[in-house]
Enzyme design. Structure first.
Site, mmCIF file in Angstrom:
data_model
loop_
_atom_site.group_PDB
_atom_site.id
_atom_site.type_symbol
_atom_site.label_atom_id
_atom_site.label_comp_id
_atom_site.label_asym_id
_atom_site.label_seq_id
_atom_site.Cartn_x
_atom_site.Cartn_y
_atom_site.Cartn_z
ATOM 1 C CG LEU A 90 -1.812 -1.227 1.350
ATOM 2 C CD1 LEU A 90 -2.506 -1.223 2.690
ATOM 3 C CD2 LEU A 90 -2.807 -1.275 0.228
ATOM 4 N NE ARG A 91 1.219 3.443 -5.272
ATOM 5 C CZ ARG A 91 1.071 3.904 -6.485
ATOM 6 N NH1 ARG A 91 2.119 4.171 -7.212
ATOM 7 N NH2 ARG A 91 -0.129 4.106 -6.994
ATOM 8 C CG ASP A 92 -3.214 5.164 -0.723
ATOM 9 O OD1 ASP A 92 -3.048 4.017 -0.293
ATOM 10 O OD2 ASP A 92 -4.193 5.495 -1.401
ATOM 11 C CB VAL A 93 -1.041 3.347 4.830
ATOM 12 C CG1 VAL A 93 -1.552 3.180 6.261
ATOM 13 C CG2 VAL A 93 -1.380 2.135 4.014
#
Length: 93
Positions: A90-93
């Site tokens: 996940l890149r946008d946590v």
């Protein structure tokens, strides 16, 4: 969700997003992908209905305690662990 057809303007492209949902499969905390349909203008994803509303709005309505925050963080970390176990980052946590 509706996205314009893959033309490089949307990271990640719809095909990659569909692949991630299929790899994750059924989960308690991730919306399930029932199917994906593409025409000349768009890719349409048929997703599980999530009726709870936005988390932030729900917390504002009833007030959030430290215990509520702990429960939410536990669920978020569980989802991240599920994703990592299936090689999804996940890149946008």
């Amino acid at each position: 969700q509706t996205h314009p057809s893959s033309n490089g303007s949307f990271p990640p492209p719809p095909a990659a997003q569909i692949d991630v949902y299929r790899r994750l499969g059924a989960s308690l905390n991730i919306a399930f992908l029932y199917g994906a349909f593409e025409d000349a203008n768009a890719v349409r994803l048929v997703m599980e209905r999530c009726s709870g509303g936005a988390l932030w709005d729900r917390l504002k309505e009833r007030g959030g305690t430290e215990g509520d925050a702990a429960v939410i963080m536990r669920e978020v970390l569980r989802v991240i662990a599920q994703c990592h176990a299936k090689d999804v980052v996940l890149r946008d946590v």
